[in-house]
Write an enzyme that holds these catalytic residues in place. Structure first.
Site, short mmCIF file in Angstrom:
data_model
loop_
_atom_site.label_atom_id
_atom_site.label_comp_id
_atom_site.label_asym_id
_atom_site.label_seq_id
_atom_site.Cartn_x
_atom_site.Cartn_y
_atom_site.Cartn_z
CG ASP A 242 -1.64 -1.28 1.46
OD1 ASP A 242 -2.10 -1.88 0.48
OD2 ASP A 242 -1.72 -1.72 2.62
CD GLU A 446 -8.74 -3.07 -1.19
OE1 GLU A 446 -9.28 -3.17 -0.08
OE2 GLU A 446 -7.89 -3.88 -1.61
#
Length: 822
Positions: A242, A446
């Site tokens: 991420d 997401e």
């Protein structure tokens, strides 16, 4: 980031109801299998069809499936959840095909038992033909291998055209999930509601290559997870996911979720290969690394965020960071698992950190009326923050996710789940300025990200694994989709612009798929795309002969991002080569030993000593090289030694007596230009030094560690805090300059003489207040030059002389005296 409450395997998740329904078929299928010598023979399962024998070509040699030519029956094939199987005269070849009709769900295709038939590391070819006659003009069908619990299936999709026999062929190298498969079956994609009849023929699954022999090695530390020359993943000694960028004092920082922490917590086999999938639940730290040249990365360790000892001890987890600088402060947003988003504030990229709110910014500071009015529908993940400051200083916070939210009859997803939000921030960057606004990202899952290029805003996100792709309207599954807008809060579905980056498995193969998360940014005039893939884990698995067994542990990558003339993003290609080095590395300073382009075996550990190179980090974030064994190395790319280095020094803590460090150029086995003895008291920090010979120009540099004779093979040899090179004194041209003056017709003339005392011919330039002259000088020759002042008086001053002869140079000032001719 993916919520731990909804596990998403590489291709798709399967709901518990489906799993429960299918678990019951295990006994049914197993009961149809009997042993017959060395091979399995199949009795008539429920739904199988027998007719009179019909002559057909020989069976496919080595076929691991029941006979898929359907000569006279469907022995070994069964339907498990409704639907019927029958033989049809409409065949791709031969007498019959297998017809599937009266389907009640997308799992009511033909099943065959493949338990224990697939070998990890071997290569297989799966083939078949399929035809359907009703429904959409084109339709995807999946050829699927699944374990008995239906968790972690391998789906191989192919699009067929209505009314035509189409051919499917797929080669794959078997991963652990293939070897664990209990069933092979054919279906339309889960969630597609495509229930048309279809027929199959000529089905086969054949091994076409054995698993290759694997090299022996002593530990996972000795696996080259980042080959020399590659720039992806960014580091080879730890996991990270991420990623999000920060530019601070002209330097690029990358923050990431610390997957290494979860790996350390989870179960592993005897070799250290993870046997338990990531899960994320133990992660309470965020990684930080930085660069100024895009390829040499300094490991600054981690930011402790959650639980005891963290900057926000009330939080349980820290995932998916987003960082930004404002007025010298760093605002670091993170998600506390899927339940909310929070922020800590630092005085530098490494802190010290403070918690400005003592609670989540989302949802704890959102207006109660907004929440009561359904602003966050059931199932919406309040995570994966993104922070953006526009040119006018206005800050924005983006967050959210999931492929399906809401409650019946108002369930949304997976085509348009509308599961992310944007909200304005006040000047303090921690207070919301109004209520969040809905974002309608087609196929949303997401990983929100916002980026401005020119006068356009680019909102990107990870697409879900159930969306049905429609070019120009809906993205492919598990990719990075994006929207273009003129307003960072106006993100309706009409702003959808396409897919910037396909799922990582497209580029890196087995084991490198899974969830997707990225960030776009500009640094030093170039635009970049950072994302994660499971390449470190894939290298481990390949070395152990278990390709694809990565278990979801991720590593950070960066590749170039480019635009079309209309502003749309050119499809980004994930590479192992990565991006180019944007500036040479300067060795003539003290720099961190944990500066790594490549490494083997070494790791990093925290030290309390302040960093020499980064005093702006307020004493935090300094690391040392650790876990150093014989033959381990640390490599730095593109080091510019210029005219040459004279010495190299290192701050070290010897852990055994008699070790050494070789400094090599261009390769781990390249030219040795220095050998540093690791002297000093064992266990105490000291500085050691060696002469350098032959290090000129630009080279990759490798610090290679060597154990003393008699040391244990796995002995830790040394810790290293920093390195420093010193330049060799420049060789100078030997010129001798003298000055004088004389009177000519009552005026002063300045006379400058230059003698070449060197053994080579040279050129010299003489600069005076009264003019400039260039002279050529043979070896040993002298040249005198006169300069008219046009004045009867000369004040004292200086002349400047520069000279050159090949690599030799001279530069100096010589005084002259005052003179009067009056």
């Amino acid at each position: 980031m993916t919520s731990p409450h909804t596990r998403v395997p590489r291709h798709r998740g399967r709901p518990a109801s489906r799993t429960a329904a299918l678990l019951g078929v295990a006994a049914l299928i197993a009961s149809s299998v009997t042993a017959a010598g060395a091979s399995a023979a199949y009795a008539d399962p429920v739904g199988s069809i027998r007719t009179a024998a019909v002559a057909e070509p020989p069976a496919v040699p080595g076929n691991l499936l029941p006979d898929g030519r359907f000569v006279s029956d469907s022995a070994g094939w069964t339907s498990t959840r409704g639907g019927t199987l029958s033989l049809s005269d409409d065949a791709a070849s031969g007498a019959h095909s297998l017809q599937v009709a009266a389907r009640q769900n997308t799992q009511s295709g033909p099943f065959a038992n493949v338990s224990g038939k697939i070998e990890v590391g071997a290569t297989y070819r799966m083939t078949g033909k399929l035809k359907y006659s009703t429904g959409a003009a084109t339709q995807q069908f999946n050829f699927t291998l699944c374990p008995t619990n239906f968790n972690g299936c391998a789906d191989y999709g192919h699009t067929f055209t209505q009314g035509e026999w189409g051919t499917f062929s797929q080669e794959f190298t078997a991963e652990a999930k293939h070897a664990a498969a209990g069933w092979f079956f054919i279906e339309t994609p889960w969630g597609s509601n495509a229930l048309q009849d279809f027929a199959v023929d000529e089905l086969s699954l054949v091994k076409i290559a054995d698993a290759p022999e694997q090299p022996a090695f002593t530990s996972l530390e000795k696996v080259q997870t980042k080959p020399v020359g590659d720039h992806n993943p960014l580091v080879g000694h730890k996991f990270g996911a991420d990623p999000h960028h920060l530019i601070y004092n002209g330097r690029l920082y990358i923050y990431s979720t610390d997957d290494t922490q979860q790996y350390e917590t989870n179960s592993k086999d005897a070799n250290g290969l993870p046997t338990q999938s990531n899960g994320y639940g133990a992660i309470t730290r965020l990684n930080v690394m930085s660069t100024s040249d895009m390829v040499n990365w300094v490991d600054h360790g981690t930011v402790p965020v959650s639980r005891e000892g963290g900057a926000a001890p009330w939080s349980r987890n820290s995932w998916a960071p987003a960082a930004i600088e404002k007025d010298g402060k760093v605002y670091l947003y993170f998600c506390d698992n899927g339940s909310g988003t929070a922020v800590v504030v630092g005085g530098s990229p490494l802190g010290p950190w403070t918690d400005p709110l003592g609670k989540k910014i989302i949802p704890d500071t959102v207006s109660p009326e907004y929440i009561a009015g359904g602003g966050f529908p059931a199932g919406m993940w309040l995570f994966d923050p993104e922070v953006f400051i526009d040119d006018d200083g206005q800050g924005y916070l983006y967050f959210g996710g999931n492929s399906q939210i809401g409650t019946a009859p108002n369930v949304q997803g997976p085509q348009n789940p509308k599961s992310t939000r944007v909200v304005k921030l006040k000047d303090d960057m921690v207070t919301l300025d109004g209520d969040p606004v809905e974002i309608d990202g087609p196929g949303m899952f997401e990983a929100s990200s916002m980026f401005k290029h020119g006068d356009k805003y680019y909102y990107s996100y990870s697409s879900n694994f159930q969306v049905n792709e429609v070019p120009g309207q809906y993205p492919s599954r598990g990719g990075i989709a994006y929207m273009m807008t003129d307003d960072p809060m106006d993100l309706s579905a009409s702003a959808y612009a396409g897919v910037a980056f396909q799922n990582q498995a497209t580029f890196f193969g087995a084991g490198n798929g899974g969830n997707n998360h990225s960030d776009m940014f500009t640094y030093k005039g170039e635009t970049y795309f950072t994302y994660h893939a499971q390449t470190r884990g894939a290298a481990w698995a390949a070395a152990l002969g278990t390709p694809g067994a990565t278990q979801g542990y991720r590593s950070v990558h960066i590749d170039k991002l480019e635009f079309n003339a209309d502003g749309t993003i050119k499809p980004i290609v994930g590479t192992r080569a990565g991006v180019a080095q944007v500036e040479s590395f300067d060795p003539y300073r003290t720099f961190e030993a944990e500066t790594l382009a490549w490494q083997l075996g070494v790791s990093t550990a925290k030290t309390d000593a302040p960093s020499v190179e980064f005093p702006e980090h307020n004493g935090s974030g300094n690391m040392v090289l650790s876990s150093v064994d014989d033959g381990d190395f640390a490599g730095v790319s593109g080091v510019d030694f210029g005219a040459g280095a004279a010495t190299v020094s290192a701050r070290v803590k010897p852990l055994v007596e008699g070790g050494s460090i070789q400094v090599r150029l261009d390769d781990v086995d390249g030219q040795v230009v220095a050998e540093i003895p690791v002297d000093g008291t064992v266990g105490a920090w000291t500085t050691v030094q060696a002469d350098v010979t032959g290090a000129t120009g630009e080279h990759d540099v490798f610090f290679v560690f060597a154990a003393p004779d008699g040391a244990a093979a796995d002995a830790d040899l040394v810790e290293v805090d920093n390195w420093a090179f010193a330049a060799a004194p420049a060789e100078t041209l030997d010129l001798v300059v003298s000055t004088g003056s004389r009177c000519v017709a009552g005026k002063v003339q300045l006379v400058v003489s230059v003698r070449n005392a060197d053994a080579v011919a040279a050129e010299a330039t003489i600069e005076t207040p009264f003019g400039e002259k260039k002279v050529a000088l043979a070896a040993g020759a002298t040249s005198s030059s006169s300069f008219a002042t046009r004045s009867s008086a000369l004040a004292a001053g200086e002349v400047q002389v520069t000279g050159a002869a090949g690599d030799l140079a001279y530069s100096g000032a010589t005084a002259y005296l005052a003179r009067s001719c009056g």
